[in-house]
Design a protein around this motif. Structure first.
Motif, PDB file in Angstrom:
ATOM      1  N   ILE A 396       0.831  -1.203   0.000  1.00 29.19           N
ATOM      2  CA  ILE A 396       0.000   0.000   0.000  1.00 29.19           C
ATOM      3  C   ILE A 396       0.868   1.257   0.000  1.00 29.19           C
ATOM      4  CG2 ILE A 396      -1.875   1.187   1.159  1.00 29.19           C
ATOM      5  CD1 ILE A 396      -2.530  -1.635   0.083  1.00 29.19           C
ATOM      6  N   ASN A 397       1.942   1.249   0.772  1.00 32.22           N
ATOM      7  CA  ASN A 397       2.820   2.420   0.834  1.00 32.22           C
ATOM      8  C   ASN A 397       3.465   2.724  -0.513  1.00 32.22           C
ATOM      9  OD1 ASN A 397       2.431   3.141   3.518  1.00 32.22           O
ATOM     10  ND2 ASN A 397       3.966   1.701   4.256  1.00 32.22           N
ATOM     11  N   LEU A 398       3.726   1.697  -1.307  1.00 29.37           N
ATOM     12  CA  LEU A 398       4.276   1.923  -2.639  1.00 29.37           C
ATOM     13  C   LEU A 398       3.323   2.737  -3.496  1.00 29.37           C
ATOM     14  CD1 LEU A 398       5.967  -1.436  -3.714  1.00 29.37           C
ATOM     15  CD2 LEU A 398       7.058   0.792  -3.496  1.00 29.37           C
ATOM     16  N   GLU A 399       2.034   2.489  -3.326  1.00 35.88           N
ATOM     17  CA  GLU A 399       1.055   3.221  -4.127  1.00 35.88           C
ATOM     18  C   GLU A 399       0.915   4.663  -3.662  1.00 35.88           C
ATOM     19  OE1 GLU A 399      -3.496   2.796  -5.778  1.00 35.88           O
ATOM     20  OE2 GLU A 399      -2.806   1.486  -4.187  1.00 35.88           O
ATOM     21  N   LEU A 400       1.020   4.892  -2.347  1.00 37.69           N
ATOM     22  CA  LEU A 400       0.867   6.250  -1.832  1.00 37.69           C
ATOM     23  C   LEU A 400       2.024   7.153  -2.229  1.00 37.69           C
ATOM     24  CD1 LEU A 400      -0.560   6.121   1.782  1.00 37.69           C
ATOM     25  CD2 LEU A 400      -1.542   7.176  -0.233  1.00 37.69           C
ATOM     26  N   GLY A 401       3.210   6.577  -2.374  1.00 37.67           N
ATOM     27  CA  GLY A 401       4.363   7.395  -2.707  1.00 37.67           C
ATOM     28  C   GLY A 401       5.015   7.971  -1.472  1.00 37.67           C
ATOM     29  N   GLU A 402       5.806   9.026  -1.673  1.00 35.75           N
ATOM     30  CA  GLU A 402       6.581   9.620  -0.582  1.00 35.75           C
ATOM     31  C   GLU A 402       5.668  10.146   0.511  1.00 35.75           C
ATOM     32  OE1 GLU A 402      10.139  10.354   1.207  1.00 35.75           O
ATOM     33  OE2 GLU A 402       9.794   9.411  -0.716  1.00 35.75           O
ATOM     34  N   GLN A 403       6.007   9.819   1.759  1.00 33.96           N
ATOM     35  CA  GLN A 403       5.244  10.338   2.888  1.00 33.96           C
ATOM     36  C   GLN A 403       5.674  11.773   3.168  1.00 33.96           C
ATOM     37  OE1 GLN A 403       2.715   8.897   4.528  1.00 33.96           O
ATOM     38  NE2 GLN A 403       2.839   7.282   3.009  1.00 33.96           N
ATOM     39  N   ALA A 404       4.828  12.693   2.807  1.00 34.53           N
ATOM     40  CA  ALA A 404       5.175  14.106   2.949  1.00 34.53           C
ATOM     41  C   ALA A 404       4.802  14.620   4.329  1.00 34.53           C
ATOM     42  CB  ALA A 404       4.452  14.932   1.887  1.00 34.53           C
ATOM     43  N   LYS A 490      -9.843  10.813  -9.973  1.00 33.80           N
ATOM     44  CA  LYS A 490     -10.813  11.902 -10.120  1.00 33.80           C
ATOM     45  C   LYS A 490     -10.136  13.255 -10.286  1.00 33.80           C
ATOM     46  CE  LYS A 490     -14.663   9.706  -7.655  1.00 33.80           C
ATOM     47  NZ  LYS A 490     -15.603   9.781  -6.501  1.00 33.80           N
ATOM     48  N   THR A 491      -9.015  13.445  -9.616  1.00 35.95           N
ATOM     49  CA  THR A 491      -8.317  14.732  -9.707  1.00 35.95           C
ATOM     50  C   THR A 491      -7.297  14.767 -10.836  1.00 35.95           C
ATOM     51  OG1 THR A 491      -6.634  14.024  -8.101  1.00 35.95           O
ATOM     52  CG2 THR A 491      -8.591  15.147  -7.234  1.00 35.95           C
ATOM     53  N   GLY A 492      -7.088  13.627 -11.511  1.00 32.74           N
ATOM     54  CA  GLY A 492      -6.120  13.582 -12.599  1.00 32.74           C
ATOM     55  C   GLY A 492      -4.686  13.612 -12.130  1.00 32.74           C
ATOM     56  N   SER A 493      -4.437  13.177 -10.890  1.00 29.16           N
ATOM     57  CA  SER A 493      -3.078  13.177 -10.334  1.00 29.16           C
ATOM     58  C   SER A 493      -2.400  11.851 -10.638  1.00 29.16           C
ATOM     59  CB  SER A 493      -3.119  13.392  -8.819  1.00 29.16           C
ATOM     60  OG  SER A 493      -3.777  14.602  -8.503  1.00 29.16           O
ATOM     61  N   ALA A 494      -1.153  11.921 -11.082  1.00 34.81           N
ATOM     62  CA  ALA A 494      -0.416  10.693 -11.375  1.00 34.81           C
ATOM     63  C   ALA A 494       0.125  10.053 -10.105  1.00 34.81           C
ATOM     64  CB  ALA A 494       0.737  10.980 -12.335  1.00 34.81           C
ATOM     65  N   ASN A 495       0.412  10.872  -9.090  1.00 38.16           N
ATOM     66  CA  ASN A 495       0.980  10.357  -7.849  1.00 38.16           C
ATOM     67  C   ASN A 495       0.716  11.363  -6.733  1.00 38.16           C
ATOM     68  OD1 ASN A 495       2.996  12.417  -8.199  1.00 38.16           O
ATOM     69  ND2 ASN A 495       4.065  11.018  -9.586  1.00 38.16           N
ATOM     70  N   LYS A 496       1.280  11.084  -5.560  1.00 42.26           N
ATOM     71  CA  LYS A 496       1.000  11.939  -4.412  1.00 42.26           C
ATOM     72  C   LYS A 496       1.570  13.339  -4.594  1.00 42.26           C
ATOM     73  CE  LYS A 496       1.091  12.009   0.612  1.00 42.26           C
ATOM     74  NZ  LYS A 496       1.470  11.299   1.847  1.00 42.26           N
ATOM     75  N   GLN A 497       2.746  13.436  -5.218  1.00 44.65           N
ATOM     76  CA  GLN A 497       3.340  14.753  -5.413  1.00 44.65           C
ATOM     77  C   GLN A 497       2.458  15.618  -6.308  1.00 44.65           C
ATOM     78  OE1 GLN A 497       6.124  15.946  -3.781  1.00 44.65           O
ATOM     79  NE2 GLN A 497       5.253  17.831  -4.603  1.00 44.65           N
ATOM     80  N   ASP A 498       1.883  15.022  -7.352  1.00 44.93           N
ATOM     81  CA  ASP A 498       0.957  15.768  -8.208  1.00 44.93           C
ATOM     82  C   ASP A 498      -0.241  16.265  -7.402  1.00 44.93           C
ATOM     83  OD1 ASP A 498       2.386  15.652 -10.489  1.00 44.93           O
ATOM     84  OD2 ASP A 498       1.154  14.160 -11.499  1.00 44.93           O
ATOM     85  N   LEU A 499      -0.744  15.408  -6.515  1.00 46.02           N
ATOM     86  CA  LEU A 499      -1.891  15.789  -5.692  1.00 46.02           C
ATOM     87  C   LEU A 499      -1.531  16.963  -4.782  1.00 46.02           C
ATOM     88  CD1 LEU A 499      -4.790  15.139  -4.713  1.00 46.02           C
ATOM     89  CD2 LEU A 499      -3.747  13.624  -3.012  1.00 46.02           C
ATOM     90  N   LEU A 500      -0.359  16.908  -4.161  1.00 54.60           N
ATOM     91  CA  LEU A 500       0.063  17.984  -3.263  1.00 54.60           C
ATOM     92  C   LEU A 500       0.290  19.285  -4.033  1.00 54.60           C
ATOM     93  CD1 LEU A 500       2.539  16.118  -0.881  1.00 54.60           C
ATOM     94  CD2 LEU A 500       0.084  16.490  -0.633  1.00 54.60           C
TER      95      LEU A 500
END
Length: 517
Positions: A396-404, A490-500
């Motif tokens: 699961i952590n691999l999917e979330l990406g870097e823990q910011a 839904k937000t079109g984010s490729a990963n967590k960094q894009d979301l942030l």
């Protein structure tokens, strides 16, 4: 497949969100590639003309495995951002040619070559097929990765399942006809690969590697050590079965392929009916199947054909999971897909080689331990890898990406609505800082997040880990992963960094709008 354009911190980012429809072309193309692999490496069809079938099969398989792992490692080290294997038509065509050419050499050796020359020819064929199959497999994984996690899991299970079932049927075909079909498979697979690439307009390769913390590096290392460990266990049992089974006949291939077909069908059903926790359920199934295969060792008094076949089924399931994890790492950390697939699968296959060679070098000594001792050691090995190396929470952590770190609004201004300079002049006040709650509400209105997705988003922006989100919302890690995936889509984010980045952009927009009023 929908294309979404995001503007984050002054830069435009184009992100592709996966469509929900399965592609029959992708499934068929992967099935043809895997059909070649299963019949070439795990059946007696290409070796029907050999006087020492058992030795020739294991020599060919060992050399091919070494070449396969080495090629994937070289690709992983050499690929750069902006490069995709599948887009290189001559490379893909060359891979298909090596696969079929290597098989032709195997057939010619069985028919015309004897003695030491036959050994050299089999080794040369193994090198050619290993290199070619690595190129074509990595190219297909690049294409499949564009479909998204859920779709990729379903398509890989269906493609591998169709290949296993087709291989099982071809075992009963006339040898000449079966060999002709095997020879055609790589070219047909490469042809479908190019068609799929044209439909998706290439493989996304832009961007640079996302920054990684020490925790993420440890996560990667643990996963790779776990993959190596599982590969070593599978290689050990495959060679162990061959070491104790001196007559290789069609029955071995039948059971092996039948067990694999059932396992792939189970994974396909999991991907359809257990969407929220599909990865966790698939991983548990792989562990159960491998565990059952290890336990069967105790009941195989004369040979390990059946236990080896069951372990093979679990190992093929685990292969798919490793590919899915590599896809998630590629997306979460902006790493070229060929690099993550190459590193992950090369590590897995190097582990398999280690297991195989442990039997080749120390088989007699290992057999003296007795089946009960071997089974206990294998079970402890499996449990340790599952509990401490390749764990469900790591998936699961691999999917979330870097823990910011938590995203917090800037420091609140003084209670005065305006600032005063030393000369007494007044300047306009800074915009009122916008909190995470207000940003989340704006995202919900723009992208239509559900209530539970909103809860998960709020906790993500606070820097919560998977375990903390589980505790706060009383849901499983797999469910958290599903909600995060839906937020990304839904937000079109490729990963967590894009979301942030998007969150910060929305925060700035709200602050500017507030200041304008």
């Amino acid at each position: 497949m929908a294309d979404t354009v995001l503007k984050c911190n002054g830069r435009t980012h184009e992100s592709r969100t996966a469509g929900s429809d399965l592609s029959l072309k992708r499934i068929a193309g992967l099935a043809l590639d895997r059909l070649w692999m299963y019949l070439t490496f795990y059946s007696i069809i290409p070796f029907a003309g050999y006087s020492d079938m058992r030795y020739s099969m294991y020599l060919f398989l060992s050399v091919s495995l070494c070449a396969l792992a080495a090629t994937m490692a070289i690709v992983a080290l050499g690929v750069r951002h902006g490069e995709a294997l599948g887009s290189n038509k001559p490379l893909v065509a060359g891979g298909a040619l090596l696969m079929s050419g290597g098989l032709v050499l195997v057939l010619a050796t069985g028919a015309f070559i004897r003695g030491d020359s036959a050994i050299v020819a089999v080794c040369a064929a193994g090198i050619a097929t290993g290199i070619g199959s690595a190129v074509l497999l990595l190219s297909w994984l690049e294409v499949l990765s564009t479909a998204g996690f859920s779709c990729m899991l379903s398509e890989m299970a269906l493609g591998c399942g169709a290949a296993l079932l087709g291989s099982l049927i071809l075992l009963f075909f006339p040898t000449a006809l079966a060999n002709a079909i095997i020879l055609i498979c790589p070219f047909a697979s490469a042809f479908l690969l190019q068609h799929c690439l044209r439909e998706i307009d290439g493989i996304p390769t832009d961007g640079a590697d996302a920054p990684r913390s020490g925790k993420t590096t440890v996560l990667f290392i643990k996963g790779l050590v776990g993959a190596f460990s599982f590969g070593a266990l599978a290689g050990f049992y495959d060679a162990f079965a061959g070491f104790r089974t001196f007559d290789v006949d069609i029955g071995y291939g039948v059971f092996l392929l039948a067990a694999g077909t059932v396992a792939m069908l189970a994974i396909a059903l999991i991907s359809v009916f257990c969407k929220e926790d599909s990865l966790s359920h698939a991983y548990r199934l792989a562990m159960l199947v491998i565990c059952f295969g290890c336990l069967l060792t105790l009941f195989m008094a004369d040979s390990n054909t059946h236990s080896g076949g069951v372990v093979f089924a679990g190992y093929e399931t685990f292969n798919i999971l490793v590919a899915i994890c590599a896809q998630q790492a590629s997306q979460s950390f902006n790493i070229p897909p060929a690099r993550t697939f190459g590193v992950a699968l090369a590590t897995l296959y190097f582990g398999e080689m280690a297991g195989v060679f442990s039997i080749y070098l120390y088989g007699d000594t290992i057999l003296k331990l007795g089946l009960a001792t071997i089974t206990v050691i294998a079970m402890m090995w499996l449990l340790f890898s599952h509990l401490y190396l390749f764990t469900e929470i790591d998936l699961i952590n691999l999917e979330l990406g870097e823990q910011a770190a938590p995203i917090r609004p800037s420091e609140a201004p003084n209670s005065e609505s305006e600032d005063t300079t030393s000369e007494g002049a007044r300047t306009p006040a800074s915009p009122t800082p916008v909190g995470n709650e207000q940003v989340c509400q704006e995202i919900v209105e723009r992208y239509g997040l559900s209530n539970r997705e909103t809860d998960v988003l709020e906790l993500l922006l606070q820097g919560r880990t998977i375990a903390r989100i589980q505790e706060a919302l009383f849901i499983s890690a797999g469910t958290v992963s599903t909600h995060v995936r839906h937020i990304y889509q839904k937000t079109g984010s490729a990963n967590k960094q894009d979301l942030l980045d998007m969150v910060e952009q929305i925060r700035v927009e709200i602050e500017q709008e507030s200041a304008g009023k």
